[in-house]
Design a protein around this motif. Sequence first.
Motif, short mmCIF file in Angstrom:
data_model
loop_
_atom_site.label_atom_id
_atom_site.label_comp_id
_atom_site.label_asym_id
_atom_site.label_seq_id
_atom_site.Cartn_x
_atom_site.Cartn_y
_atom_site.Cartn_z
N ASP A 174 57.53 51.92 38.47
CA ASP A 174 56.63 51.22 37.56
C ASP A 174 56.42 49.78 38.01
OD1 ASP A 174 56.45 53.51 36.06
OD2 ASP A 174 57.89 52.85 34.53
N ARG A 175 57.52 49.12 38.39
CA ARG A 175 57.38 47.73 38.88
C ARG A 175 56.56 47.68 40.15
NH1 ARG A 175 62.73 47.04 37.19
NH2 ARG A 175 63.50 47.48 39.27
N ASP A 176 56.79 48.64 41.05
CA ASP A 176 56.03 48.68 42.30
C ASP A 176 54.55 48.90 42.02
OD1 ASP A 176 58.35 48.29 43.72
OD2 ASP A 176 58.57 50.41 44.31
N ARG A 177 54.25 49.77 41.06
CA ARG A 177 52.85 50.04 40.71
C ARG A 177 52.17 48.77 40.20
NH1 ARG A 177 53.93 54.03 37.29
NH2 ARG A 177 54.74 55.38 38.91
N VAL A 178 52.87 48.04 39.33
CA VAL A 178 52.33 46.79 38.81
C VAL A 178 52.14 45.78 39.94
CG1 VAL A 178 52.87 44.79 37.35
CG2 VAL A 178 53.19 47.10 36.47
N GLN A 179 53.13 45.69 40.82
CA GLN A 179 53.05 44.75 41.95
C GLN A 179 51.90 45.12 42.88
OE1 GLN A 179 54.95 41.98 42.32
NE2 GLN A 179 53.59 41.48 43.99
N ILE A 180 51.71 46.41 43.13
CA ILE A 180 50.61 46.85 43.99
C ILE A 180 49.28 46.50 43.36
CG2 ILE A 180 49.43 48.94 44.82
CD1 ILE A 180 52.26 50.10 45.36
N GLU A 181 49.16 46.69 42.05
CA GLU A 181 47.91 46.36 41.36
C GLU A 181 47.65 44.85 41.43
OE1 GLU A 181 44.39 46.63 39.35
OE2 GLU A 181 45.57 48.21 40.28
N GLN A 182 48.70 44.05 41.24
CA GLN A 182 48.53 42.60 41.34
C GLN A 182 48.16 42.20 42.76
OE1 GLN A 182 52.28 41.14 39.90
NE2 GLN A 182 51.65 41.20 37.76
N ASP A 183 48.78 42.83 43.75
CA ASP A 183 48.44 42.54 45.14
C ASP A 183 46.99 42.91 45.44
OD1 ASP A 183 50.99 41.61 45.55
OD2 ASP A 183 51.69 43.42 46.61
N ARG A 184 46.55 44.06 44.90
CA ARG A 184 45.17 44.50 45.12
C ARG A 184 44.19 43.50 44.50
NH1 ARG A 184 41.24 46.65 42.58
NH2 ARG A 184 42.39 46.91 40.66
N ARG A 200 40.37 38.99 45.13
CA ARG A 200 39.98 37.59 44.92
C ARG A 200 39.91 36.84 46.24
NH1 ARG A 200 43.62 37.93 40.52
NH2 ARG A 200 45.20 36.90 41.77
N ASN A 201 40.89 37.08 47.12
CA ASN A 201 40.88 36.42 48.42
C ASN A 201 39.67 36.84 49.23
OD1 ASN A 201 43.22 35.03 47.88
ND2 ASN A 201 44.54 36.48 48.95
N LEU A 202 39.32 38.12 49.18
CA LEU A 202 38.15 38.61 49.90
C LEU A 202 36.88 37.97 49.35
CD1 LEU A 202 36.97 40.52 52.02
CD2 LEU A 202 36.86 42.26 50.23
N ALA A 203 36.78 37.92 48.02
CA ALA A 203 35.59 37.30 47.42
C ALA A 203 35.51 35.82 47.79
CB ALA A 203 35.64 37.47 45.89
N ASP A 204 36.65 35.13 47.76
CA ASP A 204 36.65 33.72 48.14
C ASP A 204 36.27 33.54 49.60
OD1 ASP A 204 37.43 33.08 45.59
OD2 ASP A 204 39.54 32.73 46.11
N THR A 205 36.80 34.41 50.46
CA THR A 205 36.50 34.33 51.89
C THR A 205 35.02 34.60 52.14
OG1 THR A 205 38.73 35.06 52.39
CG2 THR A 205 37.12 35.24 54.15
#
Length: 182
Positions: free
Chosen positions: A105-115, A120-125
């Motif tokens: 569950d923690r990994d799933r949340v972390q993966i979603e936050q990373d995604r 956001r980084n892609l949009a900013d770039t």
Amino acid sequence: MARAPKSGFEAPRGRRASVLTRTPQPSRDRFGRFTEWIARAMGTPAFLLILTLFCAAWIGWNTVGPETLRFDDAALGYTALTLVLSLQASYAAPLILLAQNRQDDRDRVQIEQDRQRAERNLADTEYLAREVVALRMALTDMQNEAISRDVLRHELKTLLERLDERDAERDVERRDDGSAAS
């Protein structure tokens, strides 16, 4: 003896004293943290060493110890030791699975936050890339306009000089025509 009411500076404004003095509630996730602690503890070399020493002591006591103090018979295959180890394994497996589920569950949340962070980084770039391209185009246009203006100024000066030369020639012709006619 009754306590005097607190002045305005001794108690926070808008807060009841009972809210501030109440004991914190135990975490609802305490059992989950306990299962993770068990899983982490069982996965260590220290646990394996302690379990090995425990089994060796058990077997040693029930093999070499005084017959009147033995509690598990070697002739029956150490039934009590087998029962204890089976009981430990029957509790360990679900606890480890619970800990793995919590980690998933923690990994799933972390993966979603990373995604989301990557989006956001892609949009900013992409935005910055578009801005850089726009600035380059503006600089190119400005350089082209500057060159065009310089060329245009030069051409206009050349034309003005030619016009001045023609006017000067006409004036000379008029004078010559006027002096010849007189």
